[in-house]
Write an enzyme that holds these catalytic residues in place. Structure first.
Site, PDB file in Angstrom:
ATOM      1  N   GLU A  45      -6.866  66.219 -74.025  1.00  0.00           N
ATOM      2  CA  GLU A  45      -5.670  65.553 -73.592  1.00  0.00           C
ATOM      3  C   GLU A  45      -5.900  64.213 -72.534  1.00  0.00           C
ATOM      4  OE1 GLU A  45      -1.229  66.968 -71.942  1.00  0.00           O
ATOM      5  OE2 GLU A  45      -2.969  68.362 -71.870  1.00  0.00           O
ATOM      6  N   LYS A 114       3.441  63.518 -77.275  1.00  0.00           N
ATOM      7  CA  LYS A 114       3.655  64.759 -76.714  1.00  0.00           C
ATOM      8  C   LYS A 114       5.142  65.162 -76.694  1.00  0.00           C
ATOM      9  CE  LYS A 114       2.025  68.238 -73.606  1.00  0.00           C
ATOM     10  NZ  LYS A 114       0.947  68.510 -72.260  1.00  0.00           N
ATOM     11  N   CYS A 175      -1.641  70.567 -76.037  1.00  0.00           N
ATOM     12  CA  CYS A 175      -1.691  71.232 -74.874  1.00  0.00           C
ATOM     13  C   CYS A 175      -0.489  72.497 -74.802  1.00  0.00           C
ATOM     14  CB  CYS A 175      -1.893  70.699 -73.311  1.00  0.00           C
ATOM     15  SG  CYS A 175      -2.306  71.509 -71.892  1.00  0.00           S
ATOM     16  N   LEU A 354     -21.099  80.048 -41.115  1.00  0.00           N
ATOM     17  CA  LEU A 354     -21.355  81.276 -41.632  1.00  0.00           C
ATOM     18  C   LEU A 354     -20.945  82.386 -40.667  1.00  0.00           C
ATOM     19  CD1 LEU A 354     -22.084  82.911 -44.259  1.00  0.00           C
ATOM     20  CD2 LEU A 354     -24.770  82.461 -43.606  1.00  0.00           C
ATOM     21  N   SER A 355     -20.066  83.201 -40.896  1.00  0.00           N
ATOM     22  CA  SER A 355     -19.552  84.080 -39.472  1.00  0.00           C
ATOM     23  C   SER A 355     -20.180  85.338 -39.874  1.00  0.00           C
ATOM     24  CB  SER A 355     -18.114  84.102 -39.504  1.00  0.00           C
ATOM     25  OG  SER A 355     -17.490  85.064 -40.632  1.00  0.00           O
ATOM     26  N   GLY A 356     -20.773  85.912 -40.970  1.00  0.00           N
ATOM     27  CA  GLY A 356     -21.246  87.131 -41.273  1.00  0.00           C
ATOM     28  C   GLY A 356     -20.054  87.858 -41.863  1.00  0.00           C
TER      29      GLY A 356
END
Length: 703
Positions: A45, A114, A175, A354-356
């Site tokens: 589309e 459409k 769609c 990254l905090s764990g």
């Protein structure tokens, strides 16, 4: 007389307004289709401009450039002797339509607008397009001069028509028309149309793929016929990931299919099928069916999809569709979305605080999954992926062999410790970073926190304290927030300059890691580490993320995740007790993540306000909670939700994966200034609780 037809559909990784790239990918798909012997090619589309143009659809430039691309397509030798079905916006009588343009050998055969627009979920097609509201009606469309000069046509058919070749008849759905209870394929099938085509821009949601497949199987089971489904794939510029799944079905069976997730920009699916199978199937079922509508206008073309001598041509047989588990979907979909975003943004990689904990570890694992897919694609000979990797890392000789090694080139993680951080979370973050191969930094933020508080103290003469040290709730919250916000500032500082410090070019995209349930309740600090460039898990529930990490332990051998899964979720923003964490997320929120997931689905999917939510939960939770306890939880949720809804106006753009997402951008449109007392609604709940207390039935009696 020929009866076997070879047809092609495709999934294309189109990009909104990338007319040059979109043209290249369309031509590549047509070239592959012709190489496989197809006489008809269906594309996604709005593939010429990209589905996600949004308010750019209002611009006359978008319409102009679409016709320029269409002209280039029709001029190309690749489009000769194959019916090409492409998608683009078209303005007719000053009304804008979402259309299919079907052409053959430099002649436009039909423009099909459409009829049933998508205006739910993330779709807002009524904002930019009008539906064609005249079923089975076709009129003249006057072509732009540039197309007239090429085709020699002044006007072409425009409307709800079908294409009649010398050997069969094709009709279009676009769609959402497949998902509608009045799908066009029903009437088309009754009028003898044998091949249905559906060009889509259908985006990924967890646990959705089987619905799409079942609709197509159902359409051809009840109507008979051949069904082609084309879809966009990839990130075309926003929160959505279009998940491919191009397929071909006949008489209720899938006979050819494409991948749901892949790094291929162009994927073509072809099948050779026997039209007599359709006719035999229908002949048994349609013998007594009466047509109640006028027939479709048939646009006749002097062209055959079949060859005269096709007796020895083998046809495709049914295939089994194995669906991905939700954990696999989380591993693959957001990873493909991240790769598209990275390679198209011009940046050199990602940075993640990254905090764990479960959330940031999930984001890290998705990046690692991305590296796994990239390495596999390169091993499989995908030259485009290799070219993109070399450009991102600024090394034309680089060829990744191992995901951990690639992760070291693309991914930086940092643990931002404060005096309230535990050794346990520090070690968990370090161990996971080592296993995935990221560049890992340990940063202590205490100096920055003290500096901020020092400025406040210098101005006010006051130094706030945590509750544990005798402070008030207001002081306690402010002290947590200042830590969280400093982490955001440092994340962006390191993202901008960490490669500079190493003498390398480029910057890093900052990744967020707030899950959908935290967003729903506002359990995060505004402008903290949840404020990032993009967030791959913002549409995923906490429960699904835990299952995803268990999957990563087995699939990627990331054993560091075992300790992360066993630990209680915590923000680590309040003082430790004897070196141990006492603050937990679920205690802070006043409900479990499992309860939040249920409440979130009722709020969004079931469209429940406070009272109707209470009325549903007193039954589904009756074995666990009394009516008054349910009332307390419902009221607590709506207070939290309404107090914190303003945070959703600035939340980081997130991968859309869950159908109860509170994304304020366009999926979940709500006010952000509420009367948080909910006086009328809560009074209705209280009245219902009082009635049930008087009920003699023990199951409705509070304990």
């Amino acid at each position: 007389m020929g009866r076997k037809v070879t047809l092609a559909t495709c999934s294309l990784n189109q990009w909104a307004l990338d007319f040059e790239g979109n043209l290249t990918r369309i031509l590549k798909s047509i070239e592959i289709a012709k190489q496989r012997g197809a006489k008809y090619r269906l594309g996604p589309e709005l593939e010429i401009c990209g589905y996600g143009c949004a308010d750019h659809f209002y611009e006359s430039d978008t319409l102009l450039h679409c016709f320029q691309v269409l002209k280039s397509l029709m001029e190309s030798p690749l489009t000769q002797d194959i019916i090409c079905d492409v998608g683009m916006p078209v303005m007719h009588h000053n009304v804008r339509y979402n259309c299919r343009v079907i052409f053959l050998n430099k002649k436009i055969l039909l423009i099909r607008p459409k009829m049933l627009l998508a205006n739910y979920g993330n779709n807002r097609e009524f904002r930019w397009f009008s539906p064609w509201s005249r079923p089975r009606y076709v009129e003249e469309y006057f072509l732009p001069r540039m197309i007239q000069d090429l085709t020699g046509q002044t006007t072409v058919p425009f409307g709800d028509g079908v294409l009649s070749t010398k050997d069969t008849c094709l009709g279009s759905e676009i769609c959402a028309e497949l998902w509608n209870p009045r799908s066009p394929h029903v009437d088309m099938g009754l009028d003898g149309i044998e091949i249905f085509t559906n060009s889509s821009a259908s985006y990924h949601e967890l646990r959705k793929a089987d619905h799409r497949v079942n609709l197509i199987k159902s359409a051809t089971t009840k109507s008979g016929g051949i069904y082609l489904f084309a879809n966009q794939k990839g990130c075309d510029g926003d929160r959505l990931y279009y998940d491919g799944c191009a397929m071909i079905a006949i008489n209720g069976d899938i006979v050819a299919r494409g991948a749901q997730f892949s790094l291929e920009d162009v994927e073509v699916v072809t099948a050779t099928l026997d039209l007599e199978d359709v006719r035999s199937y229908r002949g048994e079922r349609y013998s007594k069916v009466t047509k109640h509508h006028k027939p479709y206008t048939r646009i006749k073309t002097d062209f055959s999809l079949s060859d005269c001598d096709d007796r020895c041509l083998p046809t495709h047989q049914p295939v089994e569709w194995i669906f991905h588990t939700p954990e696999e979907e989380i591993s693959l979909g957001p990873a493909c979305w991240l790769w598209d975003y990275l390679r198209r943004s011009g940046q050199a990689g990602f940075l993640l605080p990254l905090s764990g904990g479960v959330d940031s570890s999930s984001t890290a694992c998705i990046v690692y999954s991305m590296c796994v897919q990239i390495c596999q694609a390169i091993k499989d000979g995908n030259s485009q992926v290799l070219e993109d990797v070399q450009r991102v890392v600024n090394d034309s000789s680089y060829r990744p062999e191992d995901p951990r090694e690639l992760c070291g080139h693309l991914f930086t993680t940092c643990y931002m410790a404060s005096e309230n951080s535990s050794e346990d979370t520090r070690n968990r973050a370090k161990d996971l970073a080592a296993q995935i191969g990221s560049n890992h930094l340990n940063i202590n933020i205490d100096m920055a926190v003290k500096g901020m508080l020092g400025i406040f103290s210098m101005v006010t003469g006051k130094w706030p304290q945590f509750c544990a040290n005798g402070g008030s709730a207001r002081e306690n919250l402010a002290l947590q927030n200042v830590q969280a916000r400093i982490r955001m500032i440092l994340a962006y500082l390191f993202a901008q300059l960490c490669l500079w410090a190493q003498g390398k070019p480029g910057g890093l995209l900052v990744l967020g890691s707030a899950n959908v349930d935290e967003s729903l309740t506002g359990y995060f600090t505004k402008y903290d580490c949840s404020s990032a460039d993009i967030n791959p898990i913002g549409g995923v529930s906490k429960m699904d993320l835990k299952c995803f990490l268990q999957y990563c332990v087995k699939s990627f051998q990331l054993t560091a995740l075992i300790g992360i899964l066993d630990a209680p979720p915590t923000a680590e923003l309040e003082p430790l007790t004897d070196g141990k964490v006492v603050q937990t997320d679920e205690a802070d929120m006043g409900m479990t993540y499992s309860e939040l997931s249920v409440i979130g689905r009722l709020r969004k999917i079931s469209k429940c306000g406070p009272y109707s939510m209470f009325c549903k939960l007193i039954h589904s939770w009756k074995e666990t909670f009394s009516p008054s306890q349910v009332a307390t939880k419902v009221k607590h949720f709506f207070r939290m939700y309404s107090i914190n809804r303003h945070k959703m106006t600035t939340v980081t753009p997130s991968y859309h994966a869950e159908n109860y997402s509170p994304d304020d951008n366009r999926f979940d449109l709500r006010p952000f200034l509420y009367n948080t007392q909910w006086a009328w609604q809560f009074r209705c709940i209280d009245n219902e609780v009082s009635k049930r207390k008087k009920n003699t039935d023990p199951k409705f009696t509070d304990q």
